[in-house]
Write a protein that holds these residues in place. Structure first.
Motif, PDB file in Angstrom:
ATOM      1  N   ASN A 255      -2.336 -37.550  -0.548  1.00 54.97           N
ATOM      2  CA  ASN A 255      -3.356 -38.248  -1.329  1.00 54.97           C
ATOM      3  C   ASN A 255      -3.055 -38.255  -2.823  1.00 54.97           C
ATOM      4  O   ASN A 255      -3.483 -39.164  -3.547  1.00 54.97           O
ATOM      5  CB  ASN A 255      -4.721 -37.611  -1.079  1.00 54.97           C
ATOM      6  CG  ASN A 255      -5.214 -37.824   0.346  1.00 54.97           C
ATOM      7  OD1 ASN A 255      -4.830 -38.784   1.013  1.00 54.97           O
ATOM      8  ND2 ASN A 255      -6.048 -36.910   0.828  1.00 54.97           N
ATOM      9  N   SER A 256      -2.333 -37.251  -3.293  1.00 55.33           N
ATOM     10  CA  SER A 256      -2.053 -37.171  -4.731  1.00 55.33           C
ATOM     11  C   SER A 256      -0.903 -38.061  -5.170  1.00 55.33           C
ATOM     12  O   SER A 256      -0.740 -38.334  -6.364  1.00 55.33           O
ATOM     13  CB  SER A 256      -1.750 -35.723  -5.122  1.00 55.33           C
ATOM     14  OG  SER A 256      -0.541 -35.283  -4.532  1.00 55.33           O
ATOM     15  N   VAL A 257      -0.115 -38.536  -4.204  1.00 54.61           N
ATOM     16  CA  VAL A 257       1.004 -39.422  -4.521  1.00 54.61           C
ATOM     17  C   VAL A 257       0.518 -40.867  -4.493  1.00 54.61           C
ATOM     18  O   VAL A 257      -0.253 -41.261  -3.619  1.00 54.61           O
ATOM     19  CB  VAL A 257       2.158 -39.217  -3.515  1.00 54.61           C
ATOM     20  CG1 VAL A 257       3.276 -40.224  -3.751  1.00 54.61           C
ATOM     21  CG2 VAL A 257       2.698 -37.799  -3.604  1.00 54.61           C
ATOM     22  N   GLU A 258       0.967 -41.656  -5.445  1.00 53.40           N
ATOM     23  CA  GLU A 258       0.582 -43.072  -5.463  1.00 53.40           C
ATOM     24  C   GLU A 258       1.220 -43.814  -4.303  1.00 53.40           C
ATOM     25  O   GLU A 258       2.211 -43.366  -3.708  1.00 53.40           O
ATOM     26  CB  GLU A 258       0.995 -43.711  -6.786  1.00 53.40           C
ATOM     27  CG  GLU A 258       2.488 -43.727  -7.020  1.00 53.40           C
ATOM     28  CD  GLU A 258       2.866 -44.290  -8.371  1.00 53.40           C
ATOM     29  OE1 GLU A 258       4.083 -44.502  -8.586  1.00 53.40           O
ATOM     30  OE2 GLU A 258       1.962 -44.501  -9.202  1.00 53.40           O
ATOM     31  N   ASN A 259       0.654 -44.958  -3.966  1.00 45.20           N
ATOM     32  CA  ASN A 259       1.214 -45.795  -2.919  1.00 45.20           C
ATOM     33  C   ASN A 259       2.678 -46.125  -3.216  1.00 45.20           C
ATOM     34  O   ASN A 259       3.029 -46.467  -4.346  1.00 45.20           O
ATOM     35  CB  ASN A 259       0.403 -47.089  -2.782  1.00 45.20           C
ATOM     36  CG  ASN A 259       0.862 -47.929  -1.603  1.00 45.20           C
ATOM     37  OD1 ASN A 259       1.228 -47.410  -0.550  1.00 45.20           O
ATOM     38  ND2 ASN A 259       0.843 -49.242  -1.777  1.00 45.20           N
ATOM     39  N   LEU A 260       3.521 -45.991  -2.212  1.00 41.68           N
ATOM     40  CA  LEU A 260       4.975 -46.184  -2.298  1.00 41.68           C
ATOM     41  C   LEU A 260       5.651 -45.086  -3.128  1.00 41.68           C
ATOM     42  O   LEU A 260       6.812 -45.216  -3.499  1.00 41.68           O
ATOM     43  CB  LEU A 260       5.324 -47.566  -2.865  1.00 41.68           C
ATOM     44  CG  LEU A 260       4.744 -48.763  -2.087  1.00 41.68           C
ATOM     45  CD1 LEU A 260       5.173 -50.067  -2.736  1.00 41.68           C
ATOM     46  CD2 LEU A 260       5.173 -48.729  -0.631  1.00 41.68           C
ATOM     47  N   GLY A 261       4.908 -44.007  -3.366  1.00 45.20           N
ATOM     48  CA  GLY A 261       5.490 -42.858  -4.045  1.00 45.20           C
ATOM     49  C   GLY A 261       6.180 -41.930  -3.068  1.00 45.20           C
ATOM     50  O   GLY A 261       6.453 -42.279  -1.914  1.00 45.20           O
ATOM     51  N   LYS A 262       6.434 -40.671  -3.500  1.00 45.02           N
ATOM     52  CA  LYS A 262       7.256 -39.759  -2.717  1.00 45.02           C
ATOM     53  C   LYS A 262       6.716 -38.337  -2.816  1.00 45.02           C
ATOM     54  O   LYS A 262       6.322 -37.878  -3.892  1.00 45.02           O
ATOM     55  CB  LYS A 262       8.700 -39.802  -3.233  1.00 45.02           C
ATOM     56  CG  LYS A 262       9.685 -38.926  -2.485  1.00 45.02           C
ATOM     57  CD  LYS A 262      11.100 -39.102  -3.021  1.00 45.02           C
ATOM     58  CE  LYS A 262      11.639 -40.486  -2.708  1.00 45.02           C
ATOM     59  NZ  LYS A 262      13.078 -40.627  -3.065  1.00 45.02           N
ATOM     60  N   ILE A 263       6.684 -37.641  -1.677  1.00 43.84           N
ATOM     61  CA  ILE A 263       6.405 -36.207  -1.676  1.00 43.84           C
ATOM     62  C   ILE A 263       7.722 -35.493  -1.957  1.00 43.84           C
ATOM     63  O   ILE A 263       8.678 -35.606  -1.192  1.00 43.84           O
ATOM     64  CB  ILE A 263       5.806 -35.743  -0.339  1.00 43.84           C
ATOM     65  CG1 ILE A 263       4.429 -36.391  -0.137  1.00 43.84           C
ATOM     66  CG2 ILE A 263       5.681 -34.222  -0.294  1.00 43.84           C
ATOM     67  CD1 ILE A 263       3.759 -36.028   1.178  1.00 43.84           C
ATOM     68  N   ALA A 264       7.761 -34.766  -3.053  1.00 46.64           N
ATOM     69  CA  ALA A 264       9.014 -34.192  -3.546  1.00 46.64           C
ATOM     70  C   ALA A 264       9.557 -33.130  -2.595  1.00 46.64           C
ATOM     71  O   ALA A 264       8.808 -32.431  -1.908  1.00 46.64           O
ATOM     72  CB  ALA A 264       8.800 -33.596  -4.931  1.00 46.64           C
ATOM     73  N   PHE A 265      10.869 -33.006  -2.603  1.00 50.40           N
ATOM     74  CA  PHE A 265      11.535 -32.025  -1.749  1.00 50.40           C
ATOM     75  C   PHE A 265      11.084 -30.614  -2.095  1.00 50.40           C
ATOM     76  O   PHE A 265      10.981 -29.743  -1.223  1.00 50.40           O
ATOM     77  CB  PHE A 265      13.051 -32.149  -1.898  1.00 50.40           C
ATOM     78  CG  PHE A 265      13.826 -31.318  -0.912  1.00 50.40           C
ATOM     79  CD1 PHE A 265      13.969 -31.723   0.392  1.00 50.40           C
ATOM     80  CD2 PHE A 265      14.410 -30.125  -1.300  1.00 50.40           C
ATOM     81  CE1 PHE A 265      14.670 -30.955   1.312  1.00 50.40           C
ATOM     82  CE2 PHE A 265      15.118 -29.351  -0.402  1.00 50.40           C
ATOM     83  CZ  PHE A 265      15.248 -29.773   0.906  1.00 50.40           C
ATOM     84  N   GLY A 266      10.792 -30.373  -3.353  1.00 49.01           N
ATOM     85  CA  GLY A 266      10.351 -29.057  -3.785  1.00 49.01           C
ATOM     86  C   GLY A 266       8.995 -28.659  -3.243  1.00 49.01           C
ATOM     87  O   GLY A 266       8.631 -27.477  -3.291  1.00 49.01           O
TER      88      GLY A 266
END
Length: 337
Positions: A255-266
């Motif tokens: 939910n915190s990532v914008e649309n077409l964004g990415k959940i970081a590997f970290g």
């Protein structure tokens, strides 16, 4: 949940699954009933009793199956038959408790509408099948279908077919929302209030799509206790470059990532490497009480079910705590009470 007084017997029984592993570790909480169900590309349903190591092989009327759910009410297993292109439900499975290899027939089934089914997700009396077939008649465009069935007495009624603008893969309900792996990509798409929102229109689109950093191609999704387990099949040719990425507090991060964004590997943990035996993990089941993750691995070793302890925190290149050869395994479902 309670500790089984025969814990050490249960642990020893895992030698039936693998002569090289001791099974799940000593702090596992064993319930009275713990079944792992599996489907195969030969149409079999396999059931493993995790408490005592007994295995059962049910030969179904299907010659190829994928997607499986179990319901305690009716003691029934529902699969997607790829050979008959329909849902099939097999009831009163315990009546075969003393027969470890038996042929069975479905007690109820749906019409043969499916074309290229991939996965099955259940929400109450609704059963959703992701079907990776062309939706608009133009093979150059990226699209596919959902088949939405409603259980009605002794049959499944096809409520509607929903076309969408991605190649659908693994699917899972989180509350009322359907999360969908976009096949051959690193993306997860969200369809909110899926059962009620996508009824009348022939086309429906996700409201949000997020990439998972570090993934080559998502092959499986599993969500429980706020944790998303994501199977990565790696490259098609390799039987050893698969992985599982673990995202704690997944909904917060999604939910915190914008649309077409990415959940970081970290923000993830990754289980991968030659010791894991992961090549193409096609399905995943997590049980918080066991804190174990079960994986249907379709490629490495010709097909296996493998399991890892301490699943919510595991990362690195670790060997599984359980392994069992299941050639052609396509999906799994873990049930405990």
């Amino acid at each position: 949940m309670k500790i089984n007084p025969f814990l050490f017997i249960a642990i020893l029984s895992f030698s039936l699954f693998s002569c090289s592993n001791d099974g799940l570790n000593g702090d596992v909480r064993i319930s009275d009933t713990a079944y792992l169900f599996a489907t195969t590309n030969s149409g079999e349903i396999r059931r493993f009793n995790i408490n005592n190591g007994k295995k059962f092989i049910f030969k179904t009327s299907s010659s190829n199956a994928t997607g499986i759910v179990y319901r305690e009410n009716g003691d029934e297993v529902t699969i997607v038959s790829k050979s008959s292109n329909q849902l099939q439900t097999y009831t009163n499975m315990e009546r075969f408790a003393e027969q470890q290899n038996v042929s069975i027939q479905p007690s109820l089934f749906g019409s043969s509408n499916l074309q290229n089914p991939v996965d099955l997700a259940q929400k109450d009396d609704f059963y959703v099948v992701s079907d990776n077939t062309d939706a608009d008649g133009n093979p150059a465009t990226i699209d596919s279908k959902f088949y939405i069935y409603q259980r009605n007495g002794d049959t499944y009624i096809l409520r509607n077919i929903l076309n969408t603008n991605l190649k659908v893969g693994s699917i899972i309900f989180i509350d009322n929302d359907l999360y969908v792996a976009s096949q051959n990509t690193d993306k997860i798409a969200k369809f909110p209030n899926f059962v009620t929102s996508y009824v009348n229109n022939p086309w429906g689109f996700p409201t949000k799509t997020v990439s998972i950093d570090g993934v080559t191609a998502i092959s499986a999704l599993e969500f429980k206790d706020g944790i998303m387990f994501i199977g990565d099949r790696g490259t098609v040719e390799s039987d050893s470059d698969g992985a599982i990425q673990v995202v704690r507090k997944f909904l917060d991060k999604f939910n915190s990532v914008e649309n077409l964004g990415k959940i970081a590997f970290g923000d993830q943990k990754r289980l991968a490497g030659n010791n894991t035996l992961l090549g193409n993990p096609v399905d995943i089941e997590y049980n918080p009480d066991y804190n174990a993750v079960f994986v249907a691995e379709s490629l490495n070793g010709g097909g296996r079910i493998i399991a890892f302890n301490n699943a919510d925190a595991i990362e690195g290149n670790f060997a599984p705590d359980l392994k069992y050869s299941v050639p052609g395994v396509t999906s799994i479902f873990f049930y405990t009470k």
